[in-house]
Design a protein around this motif. Structure first.
Motif, PDB file in Angstrom:
ATOM      1  N   GLY A   1       0.793  -1.220   0.000  1.00 13.99           N
ATOM      2  CA  GLY A   1       0.000   0.000   0.000  1.00 13.99           C
ATOM      3  C   GLY A   1       0.822   1.265   0.000  1.00 13.99           C
ATOM      4  O   GLY A   1       0.271   2.372   0.004  1.00 13.99           O
ATOM      5  N   ALA A   2       2.159   1.118  -0.017  1.00 14.56           N
ATOM      6  CA  ALA A   2       3.030   2.291   0.042  1.00 14.56           C
ATOM      7  C   ALA A   2       4.035   2.309  -1.102  1.00 14.56           C
ATOM      8  O   ALA A   2       5.079   2.945  -1.009  1.00 14.56           O
ATOM      9  N   MET A   3       3.688   1.614  -2.188  1.00 19.32           N
ATOM     10  CA  MET A   3       4.612   1.503  -3.313  1.00 19.32           C
ATOM     11  C   MET A   3       4.154   2.385  -4.478  1.00 19.32           C
ATOM     12  O   MET A   3       2.994   2.792  -4.544  1.00 19.32           O
ATOM     13  N   PRO A   4       5.061   2.690  -5.417  1.00 21.69           N
ATOM     14  CA  PRO A   4       4.663   3.432  -6.628  1.00 21.69           C
ATOM     15  C   PRO A   4       3.529   2.718  -7.351  1.00 21.69           C
ATOM     16  O   PRO A   4       3.399   1.488  -7.285  1.00 21.69           O
ATOM     17  N   SER A   5       2.694   3.487  -8.052  1.00 23.31           N
ATOM     18  CA  SER A   5       1.495   2.926  -8.678  1.00 23.31           C
ATOM     19  C   SER A   5       1.814   1.862  -9.716  1.00 23.31           C
ATOM     20  O   SER A   5       0.996   0.991  -9.995  1.00 23.31           O
ATOM     21  N   SER A   6       3.011   1.924 -10.301  1.00 25.43           N
ATOM     22  CA  SER A   6       3.394   0.949 -11.335  1.00 25.43           C
ATOM     23  C   SER A   6       4.035  -0.308 -10.758  1.00 25.43           C
ATOM     24  O   SER A   6       4.392  -1.228 -11.504  1.00 25.43           O
ATOM     25  N   PHE A   7       4.161  -0.378  -9.448  1.00 23.91           N
ATOM     26  CA  PHE A   7       4.935  -1.436  -8.794  1.00 23.91           C
ATOM     27  C   PHE A   7       4.418  -2.839  -9.138  1.00 23.91           C
ATOM     28  O   PHE A   7       5.174  -3.691  -9.627  1.00 23.91           O
ATOM     29  N   VAL A   8       3.143  -3.090  -8.896  1.00 28.94           N
ATOM     30  CA  VAL A   8       2.604  -4.431  -9.105  1.00 28.94           C
ATOM     31  C   VAL A   8       2.604  -4.788 -10.585  1.00 28.94           C
ATOM     32  O   VAL A   8       3.009  -5.900 -10.964  1.00 28.94           O
ATOM     33  N   HIS A   9       2.174  -3.865 -11.431  1.00 29.22           N
ATOM     34  CA  HIS A   9       2.160  -4.130 -12.873  1.00 29.22           C
ATOM     35  C   HIS A   9       3.542  -4.527 -13.374  1.00 29.22           C
ATOM     36  O   HIS A   9       3.689  -5.502 -14.120  1.00 29.22           O
ATOM     37  N   ASN A  10       4.566  -3.777 -12.971  1.00 29.41           N
ATOM     38  CA  ASN A  10       5.934  -4.077 -13.410  1.00 29.41           C
ATOM     39  C   ASN A  10       6.394  -5.442 -12.908  1.00 29.41           C
ATOM     40  O   ASN A  10       7.015  -6.211 -13.652  1.00 29.41           O
ATOM     41  N   ALA A  11       6.084  -5.733 -11.642  1.00 26.14           N
ATOM     42  CA  ALA A  11       6.492  -7.030 -11.074  1.00 26.14           C
ATOM     43  C   ALA A  11       5.830  -8.183 -11.820  1.00 26.14           C
ATOM     44  O   ALA A  11       6.472  -9.201 -12.120  1.00 26.14           O
ATOM     45  N   VAL A  12       4.554  -8.032 -12.140  1.00 29.39           N
ATOM     46  CA  VAL A  12       3.825  -9.085 -12.865  1.00 29.39           C
ATOM     47  C   VAL A  12       4.442  -9.311 -14.243  1.00 29.39           C
ATOM     48  O   VAL A  12       4.662 -10.467 -14.666  1.00 29.39           O
ATOM     49  N   GLU A  13       4.758  -8.228 -14.943  1.00 33.59           N
ATOM     50  CA  GLU A  13       5.313  -8.349 -16.290  1.00 33.59           C
ATOM     51  C   GLU A  13       6.707  -8.984 -16.276  1.00 33.59           C
ATOM     52  O   GLU A  13       7.035  -9.815 -17.123  1.00 33.59           O
TER      53      GLU A  13
END
Length: 353
Positions: free
Chosen positions: A51-63
């Motif tokens: 909940g405290a990460m940059p907005s692109s964090f999860v998307h980038n990790a998934v890719e």
């Protein structure tokens, strides 16, 4: 040790094990995930969105996990619900990492994996990162530390392998002055500011810090110095809640490449003395216990000093963080000593940790 040899050691580390990689998609965890996927019996990458990460964090990790081909799991954890973390104490990074690894360790027990591997690299041991202690206390493995891979070497290996990684994996709480309460609105305005500046400057080497409502822009170089752009940035950042906008041109996030300061010993120019100073206090009692695995240790808690011989070189460790060795033959010898010494050093933490 040659970089190729370190890579071979890393591959051997993951042979015939079932492992979970604490995965952010940053350089360090990406290298671990790549090698674990190739060499392990079974490997999972687990990302915790705190909940405290940059907005692109999860998307980038998934890719990135998809490109590597590793099984990937994303967990959600709202750290702002923890009042101890939300109050933004000096030990916030410790609390954050403890929470993240607690979630990952649950999967370790449920699925029968052998261990959790964290992307802490050898360079990180020379920085003020109290979260490293979570790894020691929770038995989280640090393969990059064990094989002696630095931040620069990790990136060199990824470049050689032509593997991309995300540069946006730093918790936004680290941008906010300790003691200033953490909120989602603060995270969002920092995230917006950094994305805006990256778009305008075409650089990833920047941070925006929130110091009591003042946006402090840190850049290693700046091409924003025309009045129109600066006025636009000032207006945009104030529109999202910053009271004032300042620019720090010094830059603060280049990796420390020189881990030692070396100079000839007095009276013998062919023999080298090296020293380095850690940015944290050392828990000498716990460090001495670890050092006993390497040899005979002379430890004086009253004087705040410990001595040990490594490769016939006398090394002195001070509780204030200074490390000194005399009679080292060359830089490689100095770094070899540090590779043995640093994993045994424990930092001094307050009781609140």
């Amino acid at each position: 040790m040659r970089l190729e040899d370190k890579l071979d050691k890393l591959k051997n580390y993951f042979q015939d094990v079932k492992v979970i990689i604490a995965f952010s998609g940053g350089a360090d965890s990406t290298l671990l995930a790549k090698i674990a996927q190739e060499c392990s019996t079974e490997a999972w990458a687990v990302t915790v969105d705190n909940g405290a990460m940059p907005s692109s964090f999860v998307h980038n990790a998934v890719e990135i996990a998809r490109k590597i081909g590793i099984h990937h799991l994303v967990l959600e954890e709202d750290l702002l619900e923890n009042p101890n973390f939300a109050s933004n104490p000096p030990n916030r990074c410790y609390l954050c990492k403890k929470s993240i690894h607690g979630r990952i360790s649950e999967i370790l027990s449920e699925k029968g994996f052998d261990f959790v591997a964290d992307g802490t690299n050898f360079t990180d041991l020379f920085e003020d990162r109290p979260g490293v202690e979570v790894n020691y206390r929770g038995d989280i493995k640090m393969p990059l530390v064990e094989v002696g891979l630095s931040a620069m070497e990790v990136r060199e290996l990824l470049n050689d392998m032509e593997i991309s990684y995300s540069p946006f994996t730093t918790c936004l709480a680290t941008r906010i002055s300790s003691g200033s309460f953490l909120t989602m609105n603060k995270f969002k305005r920092i995230d917006y500011a950094e994305k805006l500046l990256r778009k305008l400057s075409d650089t990833e080497l920047l941070r925006v810090r929130d110091e009591d409502g003042t946006a402090v822009i840190e850049m290693d170089y700046c091409d924003l110095l025309d009045n129109q752009t600066l006025t636009y940035v000032d207006s945009e950042l104030k529109a999202v809640g910053f009271k004032k906008v300042t620019l720090d041109l010094a830059g603060s996030h280049q990796h420390k490449n020189d881990l030692v300061i070396h100079k000839p010993c007095q009276g013998d120019k062919k023999r080298i003395m090296f020293e380095t100073e850690l940015p944290y206090l050392v828990d000498l009692e716990k460090s001495c216990e670890g050092l006993k695995e390497l040899g005979i240790v002379k430890c004086s808690l009253d004087m705040g000093v410990a001595q040990i011989k490594l490769d016939e070189i006398k090394v002195t460790l001070f509780s204030k963080g200074k490390i000194v060795a005399r009679g080292v033959k060359d830089r490689d010898g100095a770094e070899n000593i540090l590779h043995q010494l640093m994993p045994q050093i424990r930092r001094k933490l307050e009781d609140s940790y």
